[in-house]
Design a protein around this motif. Structure first.
Motif, PDB file in Angstrom:
ATOM      1  N   VAL A 218      17.040 -29.738 -26.458  1.00 39.79           N
ATOM      2  CA  VAL A 218      16.855 -31.189 -26.296  1.00 39.79           C
ATOM      3  C   VAL A 218      17.100 -31.589 -24.833  1.00 39.79           C
ATOM      4  O   VAL A 218      18.064 -31.143 -24.206  1.00 39.79           O
ATOM      5  CB  VAL A 218      17.850 -31.956 -27.206  1.00 39.79           C
ATOM      6  CG1 VAL A 218      17.490 -33.441 -27.239  1.00 39.79           C
ATOM      7  CG2 VAL A 218      17.858 -31.389 -28.622  1.00 39.79           C
ATOM      8  N   ALA A 219      16.244 -32.444 -24.328  1.00 44.06           N
ATOM      9  CA  ALA A 219      16.383 -32.931 -22.938  1.00 44.06           C
ATOM     10  C   ALA A 219      17.453 -34.021 -22.888  1.00 44.06           C
ATOM     11  O   ALA A 219      17.209 -35.149 -23.310  1.00 44.06           O
ATOM     12  CB  ALA A 219      15.049 -33.480 -22.457  1.00 44.06           C
ATOM     13  N   THR A 220      18.642 -33.655 -22.431  1.00 41.49           N
ATOM     14  CA  THR A 220      19.777 -34.597 -22.366  1.00 41.49           C
ATOM     15  C   THR A 220      20.494 -34.388 -21.028  1.00 41.49           C
ATOM     16  O   THR A 220      19.976 -33.716 -20.145  1.00 41.49           O
ATOM     17  CB  THR A 220      20.773 -34.319 -23.516  1.00 41.49           C
ATOM     18  OG1 THR A 220      21.317 -33.007 -23.325  1.00 41.49           O
ATOM     19  CG2 THR A 220      20.114 -34.404 -24.878  1.00 41.49           C
ATOM     20  N   ASN A 221      21.717 -34.902 -20.946  1.00 37.53           N
ATOM     21  CA  ASN A 221      22.516 -34.645 -19.744  1.00 37.53           C
ATOM     22  C   ASN A 221      23.284 -33.329 -19.826  1.00 37.53           C
ATOM     23  O   ASN A 221      24.113 -33.041 -18.959  1.00 37.53           O
ATOM     24  CB  ASN A 221      23.540 -35.771 -19.538  1.00 37.53           C
ATOM     25  CG  ASN A 221      22.876 -36.991 -18.947  1.00 37.53           C
ATOM     26  OD1 ASN A 221      21.865 -36.875 -18.261  1.00 37.53           O
ATOM     27  ND2 ASN A 221      23.436 -38.153 -19.232  1.00 37.53           N
ATOM     28  N   PHE A 222      23.031 -32.568 -20.881  1.00 36.80           N
ATOM     29  CA  PHE A 222      23.781 -31.338 -21.107  1.00 36.80           C
ATOM     30  C   PHE A 222      23.646 -30.378 -19.921  1.00 36.80           C
ATOM     31  O   PHE A 222      22.553 -30.216 -19.376  1.00 36.80           O
ATOM     32  CB  PHE A 222      23.262 -30.661 -22.384  1.00 36.80           C
ATOM     33  CG  PHE A 222      24.152 -29.571 -22.876  1.00 36.80           C
ATOM     34  CD1 PHE A 222      25.318 -29.865 -23.547  1.00 36.80           C
ATOM     35  CD2 PHE A 222      23.838 -28.240 -22.645  1.00 36.80           C
ATOM     36  CE1 PHE A 222      26.163 -28.866 -23.992  1.00 36.80           C
ATOM     37  CE2 PHE A 222      24.677 -27.228 -23.084  1.00 36.80           C
ATOM     38  CZ  PHE A 222      25.841 -27.546 -23.750  1.00 36.80           C
ATOM     39  N   ARG A 231      21.437 -27.067 -12.967  1.00 35.42           N
ATOM     40  CA  ARG A 231      20.561 -28.250 -13.021  1.00 35.42           C
ATOM     41  C   ARG A 231      19.092 -27.846 -12.913  1.00 35.42           C
ATOM     42  O   ARG A 231      18.245 -28.373 -13.622  1.00 35.42           O
ATOM     43  CB  ARG A 231      20.922 -29.237 -11.909  1.00 35.42           C
ATOM     44  CG  ARG A 231      22.072 -30.157 -12.300  1.00 35.42           C
ATOM     45  CD  ARG A 231      22.075 -31.442 -11.496  1.00 35.42           C
ATOM     46  NE  ARG A 231      22.196 -31.199 -10.082  1.00 35.42           N
ATOM     47  CZ  ARG A 231      23.352 -30.925  -9.456  1.00 35.42           C
ATOM     48  NH1 ARG A 231      24.479 -30.872 -10.146  1.00 35.42           N
ATOM     49  NH2 ARG A 231      23.383 -30.714  -8.170  1.00 35.42           N
ATOM     50  N   LEU A 232      18.828 -26.854 -12.046  1.00 31.17           N
ATOM     51  CA  LEU A 232      17.445 -26.379 -11.908  1.00 31.17           C
ATOM     52  C   LEU A 232      16.961 -25.733 -13.206  1.00 31.17           C
ATOM     53  O   LEU A 232      15.846 -25.987 -13.663  1.00 31.17           O
ATOM     54  CB  LEU A 232      17.374 -25.335 -10.782  1.00 31.17           C
ATOM     55  CG  LEU A 232      17.213 -25.887  -9.366  1.00 31.17           C
ATOM     56  CD1 LEU A 232      17.282 -24.747  -8.353  1.00 31.17           C
ATOM     57  CD2 LEU A 232      15.871 -26.615  -9.242  1.00 31.17           C
ATOM     58  N   THR A 233      17.832 -24.916 -13.807  1.00 32.70           N
ATOM     59  CA  THR A 233      17.474 -24.265 -15.074  1.00 32.70           C
ATOM     60  C   THR A 233      17.165 -25.321 -16.127  1.00 32.70           C
ATOM     61  O   THR A 233      16.165 -25.230 -16.858  1.00 32.70           O
ATOM     62  CB  THR A 233      18.646 -23.375 -15.578  1.00 32.70           C
ATOM     63  OG1 THR A 233      19.079 -22.566 -14.497  1.00 32.70           O
ATOM     64  CG2 THR A 233      18.240 -22.507 -16.747  1.00 32.70           C
ATOM     65  N   MET A 234      18.012 -26.347 -16.207  1.00 30.62           N
ATOM     66  CA  MET A 234      17.809 -27.387 -17.216  1.00 30.62           C
ATOM     67  C   MET A 234      16.512 -28.157 -16.937  1.00 30.62           C
ATOM     68  O   MET A 234      15.808 -28.551 -17.867  1.00 30.62           O
ATOM     69  CB  MET A 234      18.994 -28.365 -17.261  1.00 30.62           C
ATOM     70  CG  MET A 234      20.307 -27.756 -17.736  1.00 30.62           C
ATOM     71  SD  MET A 234      20.212 -26.711 -19.197  1.00 30.62           S
ATOM     72  CE  MET A 234      20.039 -27.917 -20.496  1.00 30.62           C
ATOM     73  N   ALA A 235      16.195 -28.344 -15.632  1.00 32.23           N
ATOM     74  CA  ALA A 235      14.967 -29.076 -15.283  1.00 32.23           C
ATOM     75  C   ALA A 235      13.750 -28.294 -15.779  1.00 32.23           C
ATOM     76  O   ALA A 235      12.795 -28.880 -16.312  1.00 32.23           O
ATOM     77  CB  ALA A 235      14.899 -29.290 -13.776  1.00 32.23           C
ATOM     78  N   VAL A 236      13.790 -26.953 -15.636  1.00 31.42           N
ATOM     79  CA  VAL A 236      12.675 -26.128 -16.128  1.00 31.42           C
ATOM     80  C   VAL A 236      12.633 -26.198 -17.659  1.00 31.42           C
ATOM     81  O   VAL A 236      11.575 -26.395 -18.274  1.00 31.42           O
ATOM     82  CB  VAL A 236      12.838 -24.663 -15.654  1.00 31.42           C
ATOM     83  CG1 VAL A 236      11.779 -23.772 -16.291  1.00 31.42           C
ATOM     84  CG2 VAL A 236      12.757 -24.592 -14.134  1.00 31.42           C
ATOM     85  N   MET A 237      13.830 -26.086 -18.278  1.00 32.79           N
ATOM     86  CA  MET A 237      13.882 -26.077 -19.747  1.00 32.79           C
ATOM     87  C   MET A 237      13.429 -27.412 -20.344  1.00 32.79           C
ATOM     88  O   MET A 237      12.921 -27.456 -21.459  1.00 32.79           O
ATOM     89  CB  MET A 237      15.294 -25.732 -20.222  1.00 32.79           C
ATOM     90  CG  MET A 237      15.548 -24.230 -20.135  1.00 32.79           C
ATOM     91  SD  MET A 237      17.254 -23.790 -20.244  1.00 32.79           S
ATOM     92  CE  MET A 237      17.613 -24.047 -21.944  1.00 32.79           C
ATOM     93  N   LYS A 238      13.612 -28.474 -19.571  1.00 36.92           N
ATOM     94  CA  LYS A 238      13.216 -29.808 -20.057  1.00 36.92           C
ATOM     95  C   LYS A 238      11.752 -29.846 -20.468  1.00 36.92           C
ATOM     96  O   LYS A 238      11.364 -30.575 -21.373  1.00 36.92           O
ATOM     97  CB  LYS A 238      13.467 -30.861 -18.969  1.00 36.92           C
ATOM     98  CG  LYS A 238      14.744 -31.622 -19.238  1.00 36.92           C
ATOM     99  CD  LYS A 238      14.939 -32.827 -18.374  1.00 36.92           C
ATOM    100  CE  LYS A 238      16.285 -33.420 -18.791  1.00 36.92           C
ATOM    101  NZ  LYS A 238      16.888 -34.310 -17.897  1.00 36.92           N
TER     102      LYS A 238
END
Ligand SMILES: NC(=O)c1ccc[n+]([C@@H]2O[C@H](COP(=O)([O-])OP(=O)(O)OC[C@H]3O[C@@H](n4cnc5c(N)ncnc54)[C@H](OP(=O)(O)O)[C@@H]3O)[C@@H](O)[C@H]2O)c1
Length: 299
Positions: A218-222, A231-238
């Motif tokens: 899920v795209a959250t602040n996690f 943060r970069l990893t999460m941006a790709v996963m988003k």
């Protein structure tokens, strides 16, 4: 989110306590539950953020809607005890408890009470919080305890490392270089599922049901507080992630669906019961986890 005739919702007028409603999945769930007429007690560590969320929930549900704020830092057992005491004083009835607050830490941090942070926030605090509110939940007759777990529990393929509960191993070199922190996170999410299973067994015949669920990716602040790489990893996963509303769908369903639809002590995904990993099904380990958690929360 599923379309629903809100006047027929089973949560209308019910008292719902939810942690982690200031962001992401919890905020999306709180908005939907407010729309459906639930009374909400949001448990948050940041008063300002919680008051802002309260205003937004009242804008959705109406000025007369019940939205109370309770303060608790899930990294502090005394703070969790205080929040539970505040809730017990203010709310004579609790119908639904949602344990949703959670986090991942890329470096090893300890709480002021000497507990490794991921374990404290994701498992030990919800364990303590639930137990402190359990009698009140039982009194309501048909209560529910819902915990946000994760498919990430599968990262703890060998189960919970009871010989290293403070996670020195996960965060030490070279494990730290090869996913030690994510495996630690996985252990705490596995603990959510085992806690739910054991709680379910203990609740048989009380009218209270325990369940947990995987919200999906899920795209959250996690994982936003863990440095540039995270943060970069999460941006790709988003790009492959669900919206918070979609992530909250099973949570809202577990809170609002007919009692017959929810099996006690079980794990769900996409509004269906699903089978967790082999370690998550180990009853002896779940009992052991319960005993250890009781000891750790006695401090
Ligand atoms: N996102 C995913 O892909 C995913 C997948 C599987 C499971 N989950 C689980 O979903 C749950 C919610 O996460 P999310 O994705 O919605 O992330 P999020 O947007 O970061 O929200 C996390 C929530 O937990 C609260 N929280 C974190 N640490 C806390 C503490 N020490 N004390 C009190 N509250 C604290 C946060 O409060 P603040 O607003 O003050 O930071 C926030 O309200 C977590 O249990 C997570 O493990 C997420």
């Amino acid at each position: 989110m599923m379309e629903l005739n809100h006047s027929k919702s089973t949560v209308r007028g019910k008292n719902v306590i939810i942690t982690g409603a200031t962001s992401g999945i919890g905020f999306a769930a709180a908005k939907e539950l407010a729309k459906r007429g639930a009374n909400l007690g949001i448990v948050a560590r940041n008063r300002e953020k919680a008051n802002e969320v309260k205003s937004q929930l009242k804008a959705i549900a109406g000025e007369n809607a019940v939205v109370d704020v309770f303060l608790a830092d899930m990294a502090s057992l005394p703070s969790v005890r205080q929040a539970a005491a505040d809730i017990l004083e203010k709310w004579p009835k609790i119908d639904i408890l949602i344990n949703n607050a959670g986090a991942m830490y890329m470096t090893r941090k300890m709480t002021a009470g000497g507990v490794e942070m991921t374990w404290a926030v994701n498992h030990l605090s919800p364990f303590l919080f639930t137990n402190l509110l359990l009698d009140r939940l039982k009194e309501s007759g048909h209560a529910r305890v819902i915990t946000t777990a994760s498919h990430g529990h599968k990262m703890a393929g060998k189960g919970i490392r009871f010989d290293d509960l403070s996670a020195k191993g996960h965060y030490s070199f070279p494990q730290s270089l090869f996913g030690g922190a994510t495996r630690r996170y996985g252990e705490t999410k596995l603990a959510n599922i085992m806690f739910t299973a054991e709680l379910g067994r203990r609740l048989e015949g009380t009218g209270v049901k325990a369940s947990c669920y995987d919200p999906g990716l899920v795209a959250t602040n996690f994982n936003q507080d863990n440095g540039m790489l995270a943060r970069l990893t999460m941006a790709v996963m988003k790009r492959f992630s669900r919206t918070p509303e979609k992530g909250a769908e099973t949570l809202v369903w577990l809170a609002d669906s007919d009692e017959m639809n929810v099996s006690n002590g079980r794990y769900y995904r996409d509004m269906q019961r699903t089978i967790p990993s082999v370690p998550a099904q180990n009853e002896d380990a779940a009992k052991r986890l319960w005993t250890i958690s009781e000891e750790q929360t006695r401090q």
